[in-house]
Design an enzyme around this catalytic site. Structure first.
Site, short mmCIF file in Angstrom:
data_model
loop_
_atom_site.label_atom_id
_atom_site.label_comp_id
_atom_site.label_asym_id
_atom_site.label_seq_id
_atom_site.Cartn_x
_atom_site.Cartn_y
_atom_site.Cartn_z
N ASP A 25 0.82 -1.21 0.00
CA ASP A 25 0.00 0.00 0.00
C ASP A 25 0.85 1.26 0.00
OD1 ASP A 25 -1.91 -1.90 0.34
OD2 ASP A 25 -2.50 -1.30 2.37
N CYS A 48 -0.60 -8.00 -1.02
CA CYS A 48 -0.64 -6.85 -0.09
C CYS A 48 0.48 -6.91 0.94
CB CYS A 48 -1.94 -6.84 0.71
SG CYS A 48 -3.43 -6.98 -0.25
N ASP A 90 -5.46 -4.88 -6.54
CA ASP A 90 -4.91 -6.24 -6.59
C ASP A 90 -5.86 -7.34 -6.10
OD1 ASP A 90 -4.65 -5.31 -4.02
OD2 ASP A 90 -2.52 -5.77 -3.82
N HIS A 115 -7.67 -0.61 -3.69
CA HIS A 115 -6.57 -1.47 -4.13
C HIS A 115 -7.02 -2.36 -5.29
CE1 HIS A 115 -5.07 -0.98 0.25
NE2 HIS A 115 -4.97 0.14 -0.47
N ASP A 126 -2.87 5.13 -2.66
CA ASP A 126 -2.18 3.96 -2.12
C ASP A 126 -1.48 3.31 -3.31
OD1 ASP A 126 -3.22 4.43 0.39
OD2 ASP A 126 -4.09 2.44 0.63
#
Ligand code: ABU
Length: 385
Positions: free
Chosen positions: A133, A370, A268, A266, A217
């Site tokens: 992040d 992450c 991902d 995020h 992020d």
């Protein structure tokens, strides 16, 4: 001659201002995509992880059922028994990475329960569990992201020892402009009561973070050589994406992708590029630009339904951590040992699964992607799109 102060010494006379590094040596930081062979990785730490308070930015990504937890435990450590299990699972994950030939680095241990105050707000910290992040490596540069959560304002402190070491060994080290995080950065009236309304707002590009100042992020960017895919989200605004695009300059193209995702935070767990032209996509969060990839000859593979049971706590994330995998190279993937359908999917793609169990670590907000930032992968800058 210029006079500069060099770390650890008194003033020294040097011919030029610049890093005191052997320019013949390669930078210890170098990565262009998510799948080249991984040499060195930072793995986060669950130690002393604290629950964030229920501020507007936390409310915007969590479900109303979770709010009682944040109200009750905000500013305190996550449940200690749970954290102990997370610590031992992440230690095991590090051992597996080492066994696979990867150098593992860790952030410093910090007490995140200390209160702090800036001219604009008061908060306590959260953790240094998710390096993805806060840090992104693009080429030989490592960038500290201007994250949007007040509880993450001082998160960079846990990584400073590593950043200094990488810089002194020749890496380019950048911190993006630090947000003030004053009230203007957050839409105080962001309506989070109904998921339907959130869908509508996100489809209009309205998130809890305003365009008051740049924020992002690093996990909202997915690197594929010269092309980088980004999403606007509850923590990443257009101002932040614009900063990144101008900072990287003409060698890279940032593509803004949109997904049907009311809690976007995020990329991902939504769109995970695992090889050249190979993406794992989240069937619950369709990509509005998927045709663009199909036209380019890319293969989009739908992630199987996650296997995590309903009673397993996931305090800050969805179950789609099942697709939040870490590529060790094009042929090896680190994946949750309980996610049998995901393991089978990778095997059907000819990719060997390295199964590891970090379910207790998942609870505080992230999967393998992450929990890591790849520092060095063996590869060069290429175009895949
Ligand atoms: N970085 C975590 C993403 C998790 C999720 O998409 O639910």
């Amino acid at each position: 001659k210029l006079v500069v102060a060099v770390q650890g010494t008194r003033k020294q006379h040097v011919d030029t201002v610049g890093p005191k590094v052997d320019r013949q040596k390669k930078s210890p930081v170098c990565s262009y995509n998510e799948w080249d062979p991984l040499d060195e990785v930072i793995v986060g730490r669950p130690d002393n992880a604290c629950v964030p308070s229920l501020t507007p930015e936390v409310k915007a990504i969590s479900s109303p059922q979770q709010w009682e937890f944040f109200r009750k435990f905000g500013g305190q450590f996550f449940p200690q028994e749970h954290l102990k299990k997370a610590v031992s699972q992440i230690e095991e994950m590090c051992n597996v990475l080492r066994h696979e030939g990867v150098t593992v680095r860790r952030p410093d241990i910090v007490d995140w329960s200390k209160a702090y105050e800036t001219p604009d707000f008061k908060s306590k910290g959260m953790y240094a569990a998710m390096p993805r992040d806060i840090l992104i490596v693009i080429g030989e540069e490592i960038i500290e992201a201007p994250m949007a959560w007040r509880s993450r304002f001082f998160e960079y402190r846990a990584y400073r020892s590593l950043m200094k070491e990488y810089f002194q060994a020749g890496a380019k080290w950048t911190t993006a402009p630090k947000p003030l995080m004053s009230d203007e950065l957050y839409d105080q009236n962001y309506p989070v009561e109904s998921v339907e309304h959130r869908y509508k707002l996100s489809s209009e590009g309205r998130y809890v973070t305003t365009e008051f100042e740049p924020c992002f992020d690093a996990a909202d960017f997915m690197r594929c050589g010269k092309d980088i895919f980004a999403q606007q989200s509850q923590v990443t605004n257009l101002f932040g994406i614009e900063w990144m695009a101008r900072h990287l300059g003409p060698d890279y193209k940032i593509h803004l992708l949109q997904f049907k995702d009311p809690n976007a935070m995020h990329i991902d767990g939504t769109f995970n590029v695992v090889g050249p032209g190979l993406v794992i996509v989240n069937p619950a969060r369709p990509c509005l630009q998927s045709e663009m990839f199909k036209k380019a000859g890319w293969k989009l593979v739908e992630a199987p339904k996650p296997m995590v049971p309903d009673d397993h706590p996931l305090w800050m994330t969805s179950k789609w951590l099942s697709m939040n995998v870490l590529m060790l190279d094009e042929q090896r993937v680190m994946v949750c040992k309980h996610e049998t359908p995901t393991i089978k999917m990778f095997e059907s793609l000819g990719i060997k699964a390295i199964p590891v169990d970090i379910r207790f670590a998942n609870s505080i907000g992230g999967g393998f992607h992450c929990w890591t930032t790849d520092v060095r992968r063996r590869g060069v800058l290429e175009s895949y799109f």
